[in-house]
Write an enzyme that holds these catalytic residues in place. Sequence first.
Site, PDB file in Angstrom:
ATOM      1  N   GLY A  48       0.951  -1.242   0.101  1.00  0.00           N
ATOM      2  CA  GLY A  48      -0.010  -0.026  -0.084  1.00  0.00           C
ATOM      3  C   GLY A  48       0.913   1.125   0.167  1.00  0.00           C
ATOM      4  O   GLY A  48       2.141   1.322   0.267  1.00  0.00           O
ATOM      5  N   CYS A  82       5.132  -6.204   1.616  1.00  0.00           N
ATOM      6  CA  CYS A  82       5.625  -4.884   1.565  1.00  0.00           C
ATOM      7  C   CYS A  82       4.931  -3.957   2.862  1.00  0.00           C
ATOM      8  O   CYS A  82       5.496  -4.171   3.913  1.00  0.00           O
ATOM      9  CB  CYS A  82       5.175  -4.341   0.304  1.00  0.00           C
ATOM     10  SG  CYS A  82       6.112  -2.633  -0.098  1.00  0.00           S
ATOM     11  N   TYR A  83       3.986  -3.288   2.447  1.00  0.00           N
ATOM     12  CA  TYR A  83       3.339  -2.627   3.575  1.00  0.00           C
ATOM     13  C   TYR A  83       2.759  -3.575   4.549  1.00  0.00           C
ATOM     14  O   TYR A  83       2.679  -3.301   5.700  1.00  0.00           O
ATOM     15  CB  TYR A  83       2.108  -1.490   3.039  1.00  0.00           C
ATOM     16  CG  TYR A  83       1.296  -0.893   4.155  1.00  0.00           C
ATOM     17  CD1 TYR A  83       1.997   0.315   4.674  1.00  0.00           C
ATOM     18  CD2 TYR A  83       0.333  -1.131   4.668  1.00  0.00           C
ATOM     19  CE1 TYR A  83       1.364   0.948   5.647  1.00  0.00           C
ATOM     20  CE2 TYR A  83      -0.138  -0.513   5.809  1.00  0.00           C
ATOM     21  CZ  TYR A  83      -0.007   0.678   6.164  1.00  0.00           C
ATOM     22  OH  TYR A  83      -0.600   1.398   7.062  1.00  0.00           O
ATOM     23  N   HIS A 140       7.631  -8.332  -3.588  1.00  0.00           N
ATOM     24  CA  HIS A 140       6.527  -8.498  -4.222  1.00  0.00           C
ATOM     25  C   HIS A 140       6.372  -9.874  -4.862  1.00  0.00           C
ATOM     26  O   HIS A 140       7.183  -9.808  -6.176  1.00  0.00           O
ATOM     27  CB  HIS A 140       6.015  -7.446  -5.122  1.00  0.00           C
ATOM     28  CG  HIS A 140       5.510  -6.050  -4.623  1.00  0.00           C
ATOM     29  ND1 HIS A 140       4.431  -5.780  -4.068  1.00  0.00           N
ATOM     30  CD2 HIS A 140       6.340  -5.092  -4.043  1.00  0.00           C
ATOM     31  CE1 HIS A 140       4.227  -4.772  -3.431  1.00  0.00           C
ATOM     32  NE2 HIS A 140       5.332  -4.311  -3.449  1.00  0.00           N
ATOM     33  N   GLU A 151       4.070 -11.380  -6.208  1.00  0.00           N
ATOM     34  CA  GLU A 151       2.939 -11.750  -7.023  1.00  0.00           C
ATOM     35  C   GLU A 151       3.104 -11.056  -8.445  1.00  0.00           C
ATOM     36  O   GLU A 151       2.581 -11.362  -9.320  1.00  0.00           O
ATOM     37  CB  GLU A 151       1.784 -10.751  -6.543  1.00  0.00           C
ATOM     38  CG  GLU A 151       1.813  -9.333  -6.448  1.00  0.00           C
ATOM     39  CD  GLU A 151       2.517  -8.750  -5.246  1.00  0.00           C
ATOM     40  OE1 GLU A 151       2.416  -7.689  -4.965  1.00  0.00           O
ATOM     41  OE2 GLU A 151       3.220  -9.581  -4.666  1.00  0.00           O
ATOM     42  N   ASP A 183     -18.359 -13.883 -21.320  1.00  0.00           N
ATOM     43  CA  ASP A 183     -18.860 -13.667 -20.112  1.00  0.00           C
ATOM     44  C   ASP A 183     -20.385 -14.262 -19.738  1.00  0.00           C
ATOM     45  O   ASP A 183     -21.045 -15.051 -19.192  1.00  0.00           O
ATOM     46  CB  ASP A 183     -18.831 -12.317 -19.495  1.00  0.00           C
ATOM     47  CG  ASP A 183     -17.440 -11.914 -19.691  1.00  0.00           C
ATOM     48  OD1 ASP A 183     -16.415 -12.939 -19.687  1.00  0.00           O
ATOM     49  OD2 ASP A 183     -16.894 -10.544 -19.672  1.00  0.00           O
ATOM     50  N   LYS A 208     -11.124 -13.557 -16.143  1.00  0.00           N
ATOM     51  CA  LYS A 208     -11.717 -13.911 -17.593  1.00  0.00           C
ATOM     52  C   LYS A 208     -11.111 -15.243 -17.887  1.00  0.00           C
ATOM     53  O   LYS A 208     -12.005 -16.030 -18.308  1.00  0.00           O
ATOM     54  CB  LYS A 208     -11.058 -12.771 -18.585  1.00  0.00           C
ATOM     55  CG  LYS A 208     -11.213 -13.130 -19.784  1.00  0.00           C
ATOM     56  CD  LYS A 208     -12.861 -12.794 -20.189  1.00  0.00           C
ATOM     57  CE  LYS A 208     -13.055 -11.198 -20.368  1.00  0.00           C
ATOM     58  NZ  LYS A 208     -14.333 -11.050 -20.980  1.00  0.00           N
TER      59      LYS A 208
END
Length: 546
Positions: free
Chosen positions: A65, A92-93, A198, A200, A256, A402
């Site tokens: 963040g 991180c944060y 990070h 991710e 979708d 998706k």
Amino acid sequence: MTLPPVTVHPTRRDTVVVLDFGSQYSRLIARRVRECRVYCEVLPWDVPASVLRALHPRGIILSGGPSSVYEPGAPALPEVVLELGVPVLGICYGMQLLAHALGGRVEPSTHREYGHANLEVLDRGHALMRGLPDRPAVWMSHGDQVAALPPGFHALARTTTSPFAAMSNGPAGVDGGSGADARGGSSAGGPIVAMQFHPEVAHTPQGLLLLQNFCYTLCRCEPTWTPGSFMAEAVERIRTQVGSGRVLCGVSGGVDSSVAAALIHRAVGDQLTCVFVDHGLLRKDEAQTVVRTFREHLGFRLSHVDAREDFLSRLRGVTDPEQKRTIVGERFIRAFERQALALEQESGPFTYLAQGTLYPDVIESATPESRAASKIKTHHNVGGLPKDLSFQLIEPLRYLFKDEARAVGTELGLPEEIVWRDPSPGPGLAVRVLGEVTEERLAVLREADAIFVEEVKAAGLYRSVGQVFAVLTDSRSTGVQGDYRSYGHVVALRAITTDDFMTADWARLPYELLGAVATRIANEVKGVNRVVYDVTSKPPATIEWE
């Protein structure tokens, strides 16, 4: 009165929750956890404790963040996170927050780290670190760092500028699981681990391994989040919730709404009636394709509504994209309501309205369940819905990305041309015609778009791009056509590569292909004399121009 939505919320699966502290990567964390075949959901950091408890999470991840933990009013560590007694991962944060709350010290970094760094692993026996290569590359993005560890914690890794690039409580080499030391002494909670980098992002090549270690070893999650397991649970929930009621499902022919319709049809059969609203904002030959596919190939009950005049008259003179989206969303619902009244004369009223809403739609529209995220744009099927909606919503894909929706479509047996069809925004070409939407401008865009898609398919590249389309800009360009000066439209081409549509990169299409497309558009589409190619990623741009 607006009734609450019916959504397929897989609470019975092993679940990891990401608490969002405002990071641009929070949704990406969830996406990566799902790649581990573990269900993951993003919630705002200050979500009511009762909501978090109701999900029965096996683990909690605290996102990064933009705040500093020592600033007044900075997001705090919710008490419920430690009270649940499950493993916690701070990123991180999230790491700084844990250190600050548990008695450590966080300070501004002497040397800020933005970009690549190499990790020196100090505790290779720890469950989180197992399997990492020597000095793995990681991605840093922080201005603060942990200067002193909380009592009971030890360093798992460091970099040249971050002495505590990863940390854990409890003894070195902890194997995770319930009963591990959570706060440097209590045996009631799960292990707490954290990392300054990070895992991710793609720039941390071993990031998925780290998340697998957290999910499998520390949280003891089973990798059971699959298209088949989702489909079975969704069908059961829809049957229970709908009962003997009747469902209207708005379909556009895109993946979708098609997957949502197929899922609901699997659950309730002929209680479902699909409604296709031709709003006049479709791509070339799209209306005919949709009707043929649903009636002839899938055999669904389909009602075709011609609402072109209504939509285009309402959009006349409108140039603001948010207003366009709101108008399209409102007119969609009104069209559904009119059609429902007509259809209920045959066999009774409709209680439910089904939509193909996806998780990115909810996140980008900044709904109450994703309020920590900034509002990017109102998706017509989320923020564009009228407040006096008379249906109860069914949104079986609301928690899917998706690519997950496509996987479910394949599991349901939908034809490949539907599952892999190039997505189109809900408002259709209204947000690909920049400025005012008119019949003349729509006709120009349809032809240009069809040429671009046709050439990409002919080159064998259609499946390799996530989305490919043309945009009619609101600019004019001076040109020379047939030895005469022209002052024509500028068409922009957009092709992107993506896994989840939350982030995207521009597709590196061959120059020869782009040249052929530009030549054809300038020669074959009346009124166009310039073609440009968009080379912007998401972020900083969105996929659509409006």
